[in-house]
Design a protein around this motif. Sequence first.
Motif, PDB file in Angstrom:
ATOM      1  N   ALA A 101      24.078  54.281  76.837  1.00  0.00           N
ATOM      2  CA  ALA A 101      24.760  53.806  78.040  1.00  0.00           C
ATOM      3  C   ALA A 101      23.919  52.777  78.784  1.00  0.00           C
ATOM      4  O   ALA A 101      24.445  51.974  79.549  1.00  0.00           O
ATOM      5  N   ALA A 102      22.611  52.796  78.554  1.00  0.00           N
ATOM      6  CA  ALA A 102      21.736  51.894  79.300  1.00  0.00           C
ATOM      7  C   ALA A 102      21.719  50.487  78.720  1.00  0.00           C
ATOM      8  O   ALA A 102      21.137  49.587  79.300  1.00  0.00           O
ATOM      9  N   LEU A 103      22.347  50.309  77.554  1.00  0.00           N
ATOM     10  CA  LEU A 103      22.411  48.963  76.978  1.00  0.00           C
ATOM     11  C   LEU A 103      23.817  48.400  77.186  1.00  0.00           C
ATOM     12  O   LEU A 103      24.817  49.134  77.107  1.00  0.00           O
ATOM     13  N   ASN A 104      23.876  47.097  77.450  1.00  0.00           N
ATOM     14  CA  ASN A 104      25.160  46.449  77.713  1.00  0.00           C
ATOM     15  C   ASN A 104      26.036  46.469  76.451  1.00  0.00           C
ATOM     16  O   ASN A 104      25.634  45.952  75.412  1.00  0.00           O
ATOM     17  N   PRO A 105      27.246  47.069  76.545  1.00  0.00           N
ATOM     18  CA  PRO A 105      28.070  47.225  75.346  1.00  0.00           C
ATOM     19  C   PRO A 105      28.611  45.905  74.809  1.00  0.00           C
ATOM     20  O   PRO A 105      29.074  45.846  73.674  1.00  0.00           O
ATOM     21  N   MET A 107      26.893  42.966  74.599  1.00  0.00           N
ATOM     22  CA  MET A 107      25.837  42.019  74.236  1.00  0.00           C
ATOM     23  C   MET A 107      25.113  42.550  73.011  1.00  0.00           C
ATOM     24  O   MET A 107      24.881  43.755  72.916  1.00  0.00           O
ATOM     25  N   TYR A 151      25.744  45.606  68.163  1.00  0.00           N
ATOM     26  CA  TYR A 151      26.028  46.029  69.528  1.00  0.00           C
ATOM     27  C   TYR A 151      25.597  47.486  69.659  1.00  0.00           C
ATOM     28  O   TYR A 151      25.580  48.225  68.665  1.00  0.00           O
ATOM     29  N   HIS A 153      26.902  50.241  70.508  1.00  0.00           N
ATOM     30  CA  HIS A 153      27.742  51.337  70.013  1.00  0.00           C
ATOM     31  C   HIS A 153      27.642  51.494  68.504  1.00  0.00           C
ATOM     32  O   HIS A 153      28.072  52.497  67.954  1.00  0.00           O
ATOM     33  N   GLN A 154      27.093  50.477  67.841  1.00  0.00           N
ATOM     34  CA  GLN A 154      26.984  50.556  66.387  1.00  0.00           C
ATOM     35  C   GLN A 154      25.705  51.275  65.948  1.00  0.00           C
ATOM     36  O   GLN A 154      25.476  51.441  64.759  1.00  0.00           O
TER      37      GLN A 154
ATOM     38  N   PRO B 209      25.108  52.597  83.782  1.00  0.00           N
ATOM     39  CA  PRO B 209      23.658  52.558  83.574  1.00  0.00           C
ATOM     40  C   PRO B 209      23.143  51.197  83.114  1.00  0.00           C
ATOM     41  O   PRO B 209      22.033  50.809  83.473  1.00  0.00           O
ATOM     42  N   TYR B 210      23.933  50.438  82.322  1.00  0.00           N
ATOM     43  CA  TYR B 210      23.388  49.177  81.819  1.00  0.00           C
ATOM     44  C   TYR B 210      23.242  48.133  82.916  1.00  0.00           C
ATOM     45  O   TYR B 210      22.494  47.172  82.770  1.00  0.00           O
ATOM     46  N   THR B 213      19.933  48.937  84.163  1.00  0.00           N
ATOM     47  CA  THR B 213      18.948  48.394  83.219  1.00  0.00           C
ATOM     48  C   THR B 213      18.692  46.918  83.518  1.00  0.00           C
ATOM     49  O   THR B 213      17.547  46.471  83.538  1.00  0.00           O
ATOM     50  N   HIS B 228      26.178  40.329  83.080  1.00  0.00           N
ATOM     51  CA  HIS B 228      26.276  41.706  82.592  1.00  0.00           C
ATOM     52  C   HIS B 228      27.569  42.411  82.979  1.00  0.00           C
ATOM     53  O   HIS B 228      28.120  43.151  82.189  1.00  0.00           O
ATOM     54  N   ARG B 231      31.994  40.378  81.969  1.00  0.00           N
ATOM     55  CA  ARG B 231      32.736  40.496  80.718  1.00  0.00           C
ATOM     56  C   ARG B 231      33.301  41.907  80.532  1.00  0.00           C
ATOM     57  O   ARG B 231      34.438  42.086  80.114  1.00  0.00           O
ATOM     58  N   ASN B 232      32.497  42.882  80.885  1.00  0.00           N
ATOM     59  CA  ASN B 232      32.975  44.260  80.757  1.00  0.00           C
ATOM     60  C   ASN B 232      34.037  44.578  81.796  1.00  0.00           C
ATOM     61  O   ASN B 232      34.965  45.336  81.549  1.00  0.00           O
ATOM     62  N   LEU B 305      37.637  40.702  73.551  1.00  0.00           N
ATOM     63  CA  LEU B 305      36.644  40.897  74.601  1.00  0.00           C
ATOM     64  C   LEU B 305      35.746  42.105  74.372  1.00  0.00           C
ATOM     65  O   LEU B 305      34.615  42.141  74.826  1.00  0.00           O
ATOM     66  N   PRO B 307      33.612  44.343  72.057  1.00  0.00           N
ATOM     67  CA  PRO B 307      33.004  44.502  70.733  1.00  0.00           C
ATOM     68  C   PRO B 307      33.089  45.938  70.229  1.00  0.00           C
ATOM     69  O   PRO B 307      33.000  46.170  69.037  1.00  0.00           O
ATOM     70  N   ARG B 308      33.273  46.890  71.146  1.00  0.00           N
ATOM     71  CA  ARG B 308      33.332  48.286  70.718  1.00  0.00           C
ATOM     72  C   ARG B 308      34.489  48.535  69.764  1.00  0.00           C
ATOM     73  O   ARG B 308      34.465  49.448  68.952  1.00  0.00           O
ATOM     74  N   LEU B 309      35.542  47.688  69.889  1.00  0.00           N
ATOM     75  CA  LEU B 309      36.710  47.859  69.039  1.00  0.00           C
ATOM     76  C   LEU B 309      36.428  47.425  67.602  1.00  0.00           C
ATOM     77  O   LEU B 309      37.177  47.732  66.705  1.00  0.00           O
ATOM     78  N   ARG B 310      35.331  46.659  67.435  1.00  0.00           N
ATOM     79  CA  ARG B 310      35.073  46.142  66.093  1.00  0.00           C
ATOM     80  C   ARG B 310      34.420  47.171  65.181  1.00  0.00           C
ATOM     81  O   ARG B 310      34.108  46.883  64.043  1.00  0.00           O
ATOM     82  N   GLY B 311      34.216  48.353  65.705  1.00  0.00           N
ATOM     83  CA  GLY B 311      33.829  49.458  64.827  1.00  0.00           C
ATOM     84  C   GLY B 311      32.378  49.454  64.416  1.00  0.00           C
ATOM     85  O   GLY B 311      31.623  48.544  64.729  1.00  0.00           O
ATOM     86  N   LYS B 312      32.024  50.516  63.721  1.00  0.00           N
ATOM     87  CA  LYS B 312      30.626  50.700  63.322  1.00  0.00           C
ATOM     88  C   LYS B 312      30.330  49.913  62.054  1.00  0.00           C
ATOM     89  O   LYS B 312      31.175  49.782  61.216  1.00  0.00           O
TER      90      LYS B 312
END
Lengths: 538, 312, 263
Positions: A101-105, A107, A151, A153-154, B209-210, B213, B228, B231-232, B305, B307-312
């Motif tokens: 959570a502390a890293l920007n999702p 970037m 990123y 989350h990966q 939290p980010y 950071t 920071h 975009r989110n 917008l 990137p979390r949607l782009r999966g692992k």
Amino acid sequence: MTPILSIRNLTVALPKGGDRAFAVEDVSLDLHRGEILCVVGASGSGKSILSAAVMGALPGRLAIAGGEIRLGETLLTGLPDAALRRIRGNRIAMIPQEPIAALNPAMTVSRQIEEVFELHSDLARPVRRARARDLLEAMHLPDIDRVAASYPHQLSGGQCQRIAIAMGLAMHPDVLIADEPTTALDATTQAQILKLIRELKATGEHGVLFITHDFGVVRDIADRIAVMEAGRIVEVGEAARVLAAPQHPYTRALLAAVPRLEARAVRPAAEAVLTAKGLTKSYGAKLALDGVDISLERGTTLAIVGESGSGKSTLARLLVRIAEPTGGSIDVGGANFLASRGSALRRSRRQIQMIFQDPFGALNPRRTAGDIIARAATLGGIHRAEAKARALELLALVGLPADAYDRRPAAFSGGQRQRIGIARALAMAPQILICDESVSALDVLVQAQVLELLADLQARLGIAILFITHDLRTAGAIADRIAVMQHGRIVEQGDAPAILSTPAHDYTRALVAAIPGLSATERALGPSIRPALPPLPR
Amino acid sequence: MRVAAWLGRRIGLLLLTMLAVSFLVHLALEVNVDAVAVKVLGQFSTPDQRAAWLRENGYDAPFLLRYLRWLGHFASGDWGRSTYYQEDIVKLILPRLAASALLAGAALLVMVPLSLALGIASGVRAGSLTDRGVSLFAILTTSVPDFAMAAFLTAIFVLGLGWLPGVSTMAGGFSLRELVLPVMVLVLASTGYLARMTRASMIEVMGQPYIRTALLKGASPSRIVFRHALRNALLTPVTVIMLQIPWILSGVIIVEVFFAYRGFGTLLYQAALNSDVYLVEACAMISVVAVVASQLLADIAYAALDPRLRGK
Amino acid sequence: MKRPPALVIGVAIVALWLLVAVFAPVIAPHDPLVSFKPLLRPGAAAFPLGTDLLGRDILSRLIWGARPVIFLSLAATLIAYIIGVGAGLLAGYRRGVLDAGFSFIANVILSFPVLVLYLVVIVALGPSYLNVVIAVTFGSAPAVFRIVRAIAIDIAGRDYIAAAVTQGEPTWRILLIEILPNAAPALAVDFCLRLGYSAIIIGSLGFLGLGLPPPAPDWGGMVTDGRALAFAFPHLVIFPCIAISSLVLALSLIADGLREARQ
């Protein structure tokens, strides 16, 4: 030697109307280069506020009410924000508590590290990128190019924590503040991160202010220890001295509450009240649970130990039938539990009850404690007219006053709520209690109390307990038998003393070795390699 | 690859939705064939005339067959003739659609930057004077119905100050001055709502939290907001803007009727007033296509917008 | 609990309009359908807000006009809530096929721009009070469903619901005693907003001359009637606009106040 960080009589005021006037009160500490100073305390003791104050980043309504903080020759207190910004991330860096959570999702990891150079140096873009890569390499991360372009989350929590540490180290800070940096991580990952922090100390470049609630971790890494209680430092001294001969009663209580890694005496075998065979659960293509066999005997405790994602919580949910298994069988009290449906299922559910992890989510905030327990008693078969009397009995049994009956969950502390949850489960007069990480959200002193309560109830009522935990120490303290889970399977199970003293499976050995505060840790992880950090960009 | 599969599923679902919508529209308007005959031939037609007309136009076929036939025609661009305007519906609709697209487009062009700016400004410092002002503005503007807003603005700018014309018939060709009031009504109707959504999203992100950071890295407040948080924080408003399109389209109808603007809205309005069944059907379908397309755009924007949607 | 000023003001205005609507026959100085002297300006004796083209008292028409807007939107919103809450709780808690089905229906209805939906319903069913209620309910219920469903999914994942399941609570008790009370504060906010929204829609339908049969007074219809003469007699249009805006604004203020009180 002059300290790199010096805190003198620091006081931070809380907004008016709180439970105390100061979050941090009259705190004085010194931190030297090449030293790890552990600040230990329960939640709410002010230890995180202290670290925020050092960073000059107190949250919203808090303000420094007195004292001073010095970084080398620089007086930090009263410094204008622009000057503080040049120090933050540069001469003082923070290692966060929740790394993902502390890293920007939005970037990439590399960009987030490069940003530190962008803020604090004149390096050109390609140089920044190369240095970020070097830092990742120094953190022993695998597959650097892929990680750099990822990123958050990966990546896993442990990887994200290494990245956060890399970010903190970018400018070779004088002071590193680590605020519970391993609390959100698994035991084996925690051991690796602690090792990394010890390596950093060994460079002699940084002073590390390490905030934690866990005396096991403290035992592992501290050079000196400061114990905080309600905003004040009650004891400070060399680690060996504080651990061996604590002076203050609070320190002694904290130390006494840490479970020792020694198993209790195993109770003689009785008849099985819960048997699961070949239990399997898949979510689409993903196999969460893969052929688990367990057997729980009357009046005994079986601990299921595993890291996050091992399937231990899935197992709990299947056993109480909040989720349905894909395959396998569950017998409760000799009857096929999976065969019952509809109202028959609702009736047979009372035999097997659950205590949940999060005391704040387990109670309906709109209902009073008494109503919650009395309703459970009614469902357990007690006549409605007698339910209130039964609920009051149960409140007394779990050590809560009678006036708790009419209060809603918001009026209770975490430990008290967990007691209400236990009373609710007991109201149904179950044979079996499933405890899913039931003490892991509680402070160590409260943890010990709740564990004691569970053991006491078990002795009095003869209940069988299935205790699910990530912590081998806790498992050892209460269980007769231990089953270790990894990737949805039980890799080893047996009597608790045997598992702890002579683990047979590699994974169990790794778990035992990863327990913080054991001298075995160092040995199992092998010799440490000093991280080769890229040179200073000045 | 996961995004492609996800988008594929979304598109499939949206097509299914459109199919269901077309069925509903057809069901509502044409299941009762006698009522259709009355609406097409008028109240003073004789029962014999209606029966003959129904036979000639294939209305003796079962409903499902009629629906499929109509759907086939619609899909191939044959939308029938308007009974009120006595004209081919496709020819009738296209210029009107263009006029409405101009109106809605102009409104979006003003509304989106304005609402994002207001939302960010108030979300960054929740509880500040700016924040309170934006909140008040939002509550006021979202509470006034479009027709009342049009009336108030007309009272001020046409009757009071005399700056702007009170109708937008564009009788003498395109006129920017005539476009100002309709656009202003549409902008005021939605800006407050969008600004509030942006504000809520911004506040949520600023608490993550980010963001802390970034602060502890030594980033300046403006850098924290723009590099920071933004975009989110924009994820939600972008989706909300797209989902706001149906609401804006409703506003377009009211505004066009109020200012006598010759667009798609007045066309649908006239069709509804005059029970012009085929024209109502075509207009309803067009507006649903617009809505569904905007939902798809929202999905794509979200995927681009986040990137979390782009999966692992 | 502290009462935010927005809440107090909002409740006061809504209560006032409610009283006006209920006691319209008692309060209105004149019969809203009877013609006196046409086009009197506001301030005229016996006609404080003036008269319209047909010489009818504007104040009396405003007072009577409160009835359709308030009663119809209340009825439509209540029915939409009964349907939306029931379906939303069930879909959010049970998930699966039932949820997929309900959600698809809701998506289909919500893919109409609201006003287009109402126009289609009115063209299909013809204008009447009942059909206006049906149309507005039809448009609102899916929106309520979506909100309730989202909240129910969230709450259904909490441990106290799991606890209720392991205790053998029947489904109806889980929905009504464990989930609904925890959803109530958010739903109260939405209810007020939706009520205002329905009032806007009913006013708009009146403005478009669809739905509410003349000559009974309604605020939207009064705006349309007066529009042709608005250049010379703006009071014909402005007063009904103020009336409906004040009602919706008050409902928004209540919603805002409730939201604030919750935090």
